[in-house]
Design an enzyme around this catalytic site. Sequence first.
Site, mmCIF file in Angstrom:
data_model
loop_
_atom_site.group_PDB
_atom_site.id
_atom_site.type_symbol
_atom_site.label_atom_id
_atom_site.label_comp_id
_atom_site.label_asym_id
_atom_site.label_seq_id
_atom_site.Cartn_x
_atom_site.Cartn_y
_atom_site.Cartn_z
ATOM 1 N N HIS A 31 0.686 -1.322 -0.094
ATOM 2 C CA HIS A 31 0.099 -0.194 -0.191
ATOM 3 C C HIS A 31 0.905 1.421 0.090
ATOM 4 O O HIS A 31 0.475 2.241 -0.766
ATOM 5 C CB HIS A 31 -1.031 0.002 1.228
ATOM 6 C CG HIS A 31 -1.951 -1.026 1.276
ATOM 7 N ND1 HIS A 31 -2.770 -1.341 2.328
ATOM 8 C CD2 HIS A 31 -2.256 -2.052 0.335
ATOM 9 C CE1 HIS A 31 -3.546 -2.264 1.991
ATOM 10 N NE2 HIS A 31 -3.359 -2.835 0.641
ATOM 11 N N HIS A 70 -9.361 -2.093 -5.215
ATOM 12 C CA HIS A 70 -8.065 -2.598 -4.463
ATOM 13 C C HIS A 70 -7.120 -3.566 -4.901
ATOM 14 O O HIS A 70 -5.900 -3.420 -4.642
ATOM 15 C CB HIS A 70 -8.817 -2.920 -3.241
ATOM 16 C CG HIS A 70 -7.788 -3.349 -1.972
ATOM 17 N ND1 HIS A 70 -7.219 -2.346 -1.223
ATOM 18 C CD2 HIS A 70 -6.912 -4.429 -1.557
ATOM 19 C CE1 HIS A 70 -6.093 -2.640 -0.641
ATOM 20 N NE2 HIS A 70 -6.289 -3.931 -0.811
ATOM 21 N N ASP A 80 -3.138 -2.839 -5.209
ATOM 22 C CA ASP A 80 -2.102 -3.871 -4.869
ATOM 23 C C ASP A 80 -1.364 -4.165 -6.141
ATOM 24 O O ASP A 80 0.124 -4.250 -5.999
ATOM 25 C CB ASP A 80 -2.655 -5.297 -4.524
ATOM 26 C CG ASP A 80 -3.293 -5.067 -3.012
ATOM 27 O OD1 ASP A 80 -3.076 -4.297 -2.259
ATOM 28 O OD2 ASP A 80 -4.166 -6.143 -2.624
ATOM 29 N N HIS A 118 -1.043 -10.939 -4.986
ATOM 30 C CA HIS A 118 0.174 -10.622 -4.603
ATOM 31 C C HIS A 118 1.200 -11.713 -5.232
ATOM 32 O O HIS A 118 2.332 -11.308 -5.731
ATOM 33 C CB HIS A 118 0.435 -10.419 -2.987
ATOM 34 C CG HIS A 118 -0.247 -9.309 -2.630
ATOM 35 N ND1 HIS A 118 0.123 -8.001 -2.835
ATOM 36 C CD2 HIS A 118 -1.367 -9.340 -1.352
ATOM 37 C CE1 HIS A 118 -0.893 -7.156 -2.246
ATOM 38 N NE2 HIS A 118 -1.455 -7.770 -1.455
ATOM 39 N N HIS A 178 36.620 -27.445 -36.940
ATOM 40 C CA HIS A 178 36.391 -26.875 -35.950
ATOM 41 C C HIS A 178 34.819 -26.841 -35.699
ATOM 42 O O HIS A 178 33.954 -26.140 -35.862
ATOM 43 C CB HIS A 178 36.830 -25.404 -35.691
ATOM 44 C CG HIS A 178 36.867 -24.823 -34.556
ATOM 45 N ND1 HIS A 178 35.609 -24.204 -33.855
ATOM 46 C CD2 HIS A 178 37.743 -24.404 -33.683
ATOM 47 C CE1 HIS A 178 35.986 -23.495 -32.879
ATOM 48 N NE2 HIS A 178 37.298 -23.831 -32.339
#
Length: 463
Positions: free
Chosen positions: A78, A259, A263, A286, A365
């Site tokens: 927050h 909200h 977040d 989260h 090579h």
Amino acid sequence: MRGQYTLKESIEWSGRTLHTGLMSSVRVAPAAAGFGIKFKRTDLDIDKWISADTRYVTSTDRSTNVGSGEVEIATVEHLLAAFRGVGIDCAEVYVDGPEIPILDGSSSQFYEDMLPLKHSLEATSTKVWSPREVISYEHAETGARFTLLPAEKFSCEVVLTFDHKDIGERYAQYTESDDFGQVASSRTFVFSNELVGLAKKGLIKGGSLENAIVIPSPETGEQELREALQMLGMNDIDNTVERVSDGFALRSKNELARHKLLDLIGDLVLVGCRINGRIMAEKPGHTANVAFAKHLRALHQKSLKLKGKPVYDPTADPIYDIEAVRGFLPHRYPFLLVDKIIELTDTHVVGVKNVTINEGLFQGHFPGNAVFPGVLQMEALAQTGGILALSTVDNPADWDTYFLKMDSVKFKRKVLPGDTLILKMELLNPIRRGIVHMQGTAYVGDHIVSEGELTAQIVNRNA
């Protein structure tokens, strides 16, 4: 380019924390340019800064925590979102406990108090990343999906997928020109059927109806709710049960979606730079947010390494084709290692070498394992740099270029038949007395395959 910002003066907030249930204070102080956002615990006898960076995330279980060793700071999202909303790039954050206070469950107080204290760090610029391509990311564990579209400024939008009749509008969007206060005021929320599980995990010890929205779930009975509240050590359980049962009031129709948006914006600060792009998220949380932030950080770091990578369009006319290259360089088959020149300025040159299995060196090579030698990559770079050097003299065919030394040479990836080497040489110093000091970088696709500092001398063979 955007300047960096900090605060004019320090500011402090105090209150109960959401998960540990302790009283805590957090103080945000001005910081110097380039400092970034860093946290320090003042209650521990450990002098350690923790950067707001995905590398220091320690937990994402119902909050985003950062730490290192014995030092951990919980529920930083927050405050980070408020920094992003205000536009703060550099700040010292001092916390006298293990967690940032939850206040009313939103970022509103952080945001409103810091907004008038925003202070420009003059003559500075902040890191801004503007991805050129669409970035898609799906988090397998949670099913969250993220898409980042190229855009000139930052915007973010989320879609909720909760199946609940009282959630309200399930979409929220923010663009950096909008009033962030509408996002900042959105409060954290929890479903009543999650309370027992969270209590058993030792979380939300400081949760209350004053700092969170509790959404009643049809499958949660009154007894189960009482059990959860008792486990959380709440007082006045009867009143709390009644208030939960009566439902909840939203500050806006899409407060819950906002909200989740809040977040996500806070978690994306952990990427470590500002992002220009339109981010769309479905089912964010989260754990998924931080996984997406780590993915973006890795892509950003890669873009920094490839910042000087030339853009190669094989359909575009070259500056010099192979015949023009042969006019500059004395090398011939099998040792002419530049096919064309696609960029040429006073300070840098870019050449192209197409590697094919027909080259005689692959006989030895290596048999059955064809690898283009690293020393020949350096030779190809040197020949490319020679064209820049020889473009500065009359009658370049009368001049030869000789290696003097190679420094800090690194071979990072195998080059194989079928690869196209993009060879970039940049002057590190002006050419003096025929001495050419250049930084060479060889690319295949989006990978640096070799690099080094090359010094050579151009010599007129008729002198």
